[in-house]
Design a protein around this motif. Sequence first.
Motif, PDB file in Angstrom:
ATOM      1  N   ASN A  25     -16.764  -4.289 -14.953  1.00  5.94           N
ATOM      2  CA  ASN A  25     -16.731  -2.867 -14.606  1.00  5.94           C
ATOM      3  C   ASN A  25     -15.404  -2.245 -15.023  1.00  5.94           C
ATOM      4  O   ASN A  25     -15.353  -1.099 -15.450  1.00  5.94           O
ATOM      5  CB  ASN A  25     -16.973  -2.674 -13.113  1.00  5.94           C
ATOM      6  CG  ASN A  25     -18.400  -2.941 -12.731  1.00  5.94           C
ATOM      7  OD1 ASN A  25     -19.309  -2.897 -13.568  1.00  5.94           O
ATOM      8  ND2 ASN A  25     -18.628  -3.244 -11.466  1.00  5.94           N
ATOM      9  N   ARG A  26     -14.339  -3.002 -14.910  1.00  9.00           N
ATOM     10  CA  ARG A  26     -13.019  -2.511 -15.304  1.00  9.00           C
ATOM     11  C   ARG A  26     -12.962  -2.244 -16.816  1.00  9.00           C
ATOM     12  O   ARG A  26     -12.461  -1.216 -17.263  1.00  9.00           O
ATOM     13  CB  ARG A  26     -11.961  -3.550 -14.897  1.00  9.00           C
ATOM     14  CG  ARG A  26     -10.575  -3.291 -15.401  1.00  9.00           C
ATOM     15  CD  ARG A  26     -10.021  -2.020 -14.812  1.00  9.00           C
ATOM     16  NE  ARG A  26      -8.786  -1.678 -15.465  1.00  9.00           N
ATOM     17  CZ  ARG A  26      -7.743  -1.207 -14.842  1.00  9.00           C
ATOM     18  NH1 ARG A  26      -7.791  -0.983 -13.560  1.00  9.00           N
ATOM     19  NH2 ARG A  26      -6.660  -0.918 -15.506  1.00  9.00           N
ATOM     20  N   GLN A  27     -13.492  -3.174 -17.600  1.00  6.12           N
ATOM     21  CA  GLN A  27     -13.499  -2.988 -19.052  1.00  6.12           C
ATOM     22  C   GLN A  27     -14.348  -1.785 -19.435  1.00  6.12           C
ATOM     23  O   GLN A  27     -13.982  -1.015 -20.329  1.00  6.12           O
ATOM     24  CB  GLN A  27     -14.014  -4.246 -19.740  1.00  6.12           C
ATOM     25  CG  GLN A  27     -13.064  -5.414 -19.665  1.00  6.12           C
ATOM     26  CD  GLN A  27     -13.688  -6.705 -20.127  1.00  6.12           C
ATOM     27  OE1 GLN A  27     -14.815  -7.025 -19.762  1.00  6.12           O
ATOM     28  NE2 GLN A  27     -12.953  -7.455 -20.948  1.00  6.12           N
ATOM     29  N   LEU A  28     -15.488  -1.633 -18.781  1.00  7.06           N
ATOM     30  CA  LEU A  28     -16.334  -0.469 -19.063  1.00  7.06           C
ATOM     31  C   LEU A  28     -15.603   0.817 -18.705  1.00  7.06           C
ATOM     32  O   LEU A  28     -15.652   1.799 -19.458  1.00  7.06           O
ATOM     33  CB  LEU A  28     -17.655  -0.569 -18.295  1.00  7.06           C
ATOM     34  CG  LEU A  28     -18.630  -1.630 -18.787  1.00  7.06           C
ATOM     35  CD1 LEU A  28     -19.799  -1.758 -17.818  1.00  7.06           C
ATOM     36  CD2 LEU A  28     -19.130  -1.308 -20.185  1.00  7.06           C
ATOM     37  N   ALA A  29     -14.915   0.817 -17.560  1.00  4.71           N
ATOM     38  CA  ALA A  29     -14.166   2.013 -17.138  1.00  4.71           C
ATOM     39  C   ALA A  29     -13.076   2.346 -18.141  1.00  4.71           C
ATOM     40  O   ALA A  29     -12.797   3.526 -18.403  1.00  4.71           O
ATOM     41  CB  ALA A  29     -13.572   1.801 -15.748  1.00  4.71           C
ATOM     42  N   ASP A  30     -12.465   1.325 -18.717  1.00  4.14           N
ATOM     43  CA  ASP A  30     -11.402   1.551 -19.708  1.00  4.14           C
ATOM     44  C   ASP A  30     -11.908   2.306 -20.929  1.00  4.14           C
ATOM     45  O   ASP A  30     -11.152   3.042 -21.563  1.00  4.14           O
ATOM     46  CB  ASP A  30     -10.776   0.229 -20.148  1.00  4.14           C
ATOM     47  CG  ASP A  30      -9.862  -0.379 -19.102  1.00  4.14           C
ATOM     48  OD1 ASP A  30      -9.490   0.333 -18.136  1.00  4.14           O
ATOM     49  OD2 ASP A  30      -9.532  -1.578 -19.233  1.00  4.14           O
ATOM     50  N   VAL A  31     -13.170   2.113 -21.278  1.00  6.87           N
ATOM     51  CA  VAL A  31     -13.738   2.822 -22.435  1.00  6.87           C
ATOM     52  C   VAL A  31     -14.585   4.021 -22.002  1.00  6.87           C
ATOM     53  O   VAL A  31     -15.242   4.649 -22.827  1.00  6.87           O
ATOM     54  CB  VAL A  31     -14.555   1.877 -23.345  1.00  6.87           C
ATOM     55  CG1 VAL A  31     -13.654   0.843 -23.990  1.00  6.87           C
ATOM     56  CG2 VAL A  31     -15.695   1.225 -22.610  1.00  6.87           C
ATOM     57  N   GLY A  32     -14.572   4.314 -20.699  1.00  3.69           N
ATOM     58  CA  GLY A  32     -15.240   5.505 -20.205  1.00  3.69           C
ATOM     59  C   GLY A  32     -16.749   5.390 -20.086  1.00  3.69           C
ATOM     60  O   GLY A  32     -17.462   6.381 -20.287  1.00  3.69           O
ATOM     61  N   VAL A  33     -17.234   4.193 -19.758  1.00  2.00           N
ATOM     62  CA  VAL A  33     -18.675   3.969 -19.645  1.00  2.00           C
ATOM     63  C   VAL A  33     -18.986   3.432 -18.252  1.00  2.00           C
ATOM     64  O   VAL A  33     -18.304   2.530 -17.768  1.00  2.00           O
ATOM     65  CB  VAL A  33     -19.151   2.950 -20.713  1.00  2.00           C
ATOM     66  CG1 VAL A  33     -20.608   2.595 -20.522  1.00  2.00           C
ATOM     67  CG2 VAL A  33     -18.912   3.491 -22.107  1.00  2.00           C
ATOM     68  N   ARG A  34     -20.000   3.993 -17.623  1.00  2.00           N
ATOM     69  CA  ARG A  34     -20.506   3.451 -16.364  1.00  2.00           C
ATOM     70  C   ARG A  34     -21.647   2.496 -16.680  1.00  2.00           C
ATOM     71  O   ARG A  34     -22.356   2.661 -17.658  1.00  2.00           O
ATOM     72  CB  ARG A  34     -21.019   4.568 -15.448  1.00  2.00           C
ATOM     73  CG  ARG A  34     -19.935   5.476 -14.938  1.00  2.00           C
ATOM     74  CD  ARG A  34     -20.461   6.452 -13.896  1.00  2.00           C
ATOM     75  NE  ARG A  34     -21.833   6.860 -14.101  1.00  2.00           N
ATOM     76  CZ  ARG A  34     -22.223   8.016 -14.644  1.00  2.00           C
ATOM     77  NH1 ARG A  34     -21.333   8.890 -15.042  1.00  2.00           N
ATOM     78  NH2 ARG A  34     -23.504   8.292 -14.782  1.00  2.00           N
ATOM     79  N   ARG A  35     -21.818   1.511 -15.836  1.00  2.00           N
ATOM     80  CA  ARG A  35     -22.850   0.498 -16.064  1.00  2.00           C
ATOM     81  C   ARG A  35     -24.241   1.127 -16.201  1.00  2.00           C
ATOM     82  O   ARG A  35     -25.034   0.706 -17.023  1.00  2.00           O
ATOM     83  CB  ARG A  35     -22.825  -0.528 -14.932  1.00  2.00           C
ATOM     84  CG  ARG A  35     -23.634  -1.742 -15.253  1.00  2.00           C
ATOM     85  CD  ARG A  35     -23.247  -2.933 -14.426  1.00  2.00           C
ATOM     86  NE  ARG A  35     -21.892  -3.408 -14.622  1.00  2.00           N
ATOM     87  CZ  ARG A  35     -21.491  -4.160 -15.652  1.00  2.00           C
ATOM     88  NH1 ARG A  35     -22.328  -4.538 -16.560  1.00  2.00           N
ATOM     89  NH2 ARG A  35     -20.236  -4.550 -15.755  1.00  2.00           N
TER      90      ARG A  35
END
Length: 46
Positions: A25-35
């Motif tokens: 979730n942290r990596q996704l947040a870093d690129v601005g994407v929600r699961r």
Amino acid sequence: MNLIRTIRNWRSYRQTVDELGRLSNRQLADVGVRRDEIPSLARRGL
């Protein structure tokens, strides 16, 4: 030919969903994407 294109698109979609799904979730947040956005982002990539 349409069947081949459909299969290729589906494989590309699945690969994108699988790769993004492996991110934390942290990596996704870093690129601005929600699961919950992953499937729609993968569809847009086709």
